[in-house]
Design a protein around this motif. Structure first.
Motif: not given
Length: 236
Positions: A197-210, A219-221
Motif C-alpha cells: 500500500e502506498y501512503d498518500l499523506v505527502p501528496f495531501k500535504n503538498e497539494l492540500l496542506p490546510n 492509502v492506495i494499492k
C-alpha cells in the motif's frame, strides 16, 4: 592463536574469491551457449485511481481561479530494458520499466499567472518467468515499483520531489512474439497491481496542506493495464 585465526580468515577469503571466479566463468559459458537476449522497448501504462481523483478534485475546488484544472496523469509511457535467458519454451528475465506522465493546472489568480505542473513516475524492476507456445506466451513478474511525484510551480525553475515510495508489485501478461534467427519482436499486453500500500499523506500535504482528508483515502494499492512493445536482440 591469533596468527592461526588470521591465516584461516585469509584462506577463507581466498576460497570465496575462487568460488566467485569459477561461478563467473560458468555463467559466461552458459551465456555464450544459450539464448541470452538483450531487451529494449517502449511501455504504455494507463491507470485511474479514485483516491487520487478525490484529492485532485479538492485541489481544484480550493482554486476556483483555474482555467485549466489539474487532472490525474492517467496515461504514462516510457522505456523497457532487460536481459532474457531462454531455455526451449521457457524463459527468465531481469527487467526495469520506467513510465512517466504529467498534467498541469493553469489560471489567473487576481492578475498573477498561476501554473503548477505535477509529474508522475513509475519505476518497476524485478524478475519475470514466461512460457511460449508458438507465437503466444504467458508470463508473470514480481518486483518492486517506485512511485514518485514531482511539482514545478510558477516562478520556480526547479522541479521538486514530494513523494517517493517503493512497494512490492506484480504483473500478469500475454506475449505475442515474432522471431527470426537474430532478433525477435514482441507485443505484451498486461495487467499490473501492487502488493503493498502506498501512503498518500505527502501528496495531501503538498497539494492540500490546510484541508482535512479521511485517512482511509490516503492509502492506495495501485492497479493499471498497459502494453509493452519489445525488441529482443540475440540468438532466438
Amino acid at each position: 592463536m591469533c596468527s592461526t585465526t588470521n591465516r584461516e580468515l585469509i584462506m577463507l577469503k581466498s576460497t570465496h574469491t575462487k568460488i566467485y571466479i569459477i561461478a563467473l566463468i560458468l555463467l559466461i559459458g552458459l551465456s555464450l551457449s544459450a539464448q541470452l537476449n538483450i531487451k529494449v522497448g517502449y511501455e504504455y501504462n494507463r491507470s485511474n485511481k479514485a483516491s487520487l481523483a478525490n484529492l485532485i478534485s479538492q485541489y481544484n475546488a480550493e482554486r476556483p481561479f483555474l482555467e485549466v484544472p489539474l487532472d490525474q496523469a492517467k496515461n504514462k509511457s516510457g522505456i523497457a530494458l532487460g536481459l532474457r535467458y531462454r531455455y526451449y519454451t521457457a524463459a527468465v528475465e531481469m527487467f526495469a520499466h520506467r513510465s512517466t506522465g504529467e498534467n498541469e493546472a493553469i489560471g489567473d489568480d487576481n492578475g498573477t499567472n498561476f501554473n503548477e505542473k505535477i509529474s508522475t513516475t513509475n519505476l518497476y524492476y524485478g524478475l519475470a518467468l514466461e512460457n511460449q507456445f508458438g507465437i503466444i506466451g504467458l508470463g508473470a513478474s514480481i518486483g518492486y515499483e517506485t512511485l514518485k511525484f514531482k511539482t514545478k510551480v510558477t516562478g520556480n525553475n526547479k522541479t521538486r520531489e514530494f513523494l517517493n515510495q517503493k512497494e512490492l508489485a506484480s504483473r500478469l501478461y500475454l506475449n505475442f512474439e515474432f522471431a527470426s534467427d537474430k532478433i525477435a519482436f514482441s507485443i505484451k499486453p498486461y495487467y499490473h497491481f501492487s502488493l503493498g500500500e502506498y501512503d498518500l499523506v505527502p501528496f495531501k500535504n503538498e497539494l492540500l496542506p490546510n484541508v482535512d482528508v479521511n485517512a482511509a483515502d490516503l492509502v492506495i494499492k495501485l492497479t493499471s493495464w498497459g502494453i509493452t512493445v519489445i525488441l529482443y536482440n540475440g540468438a532466438q
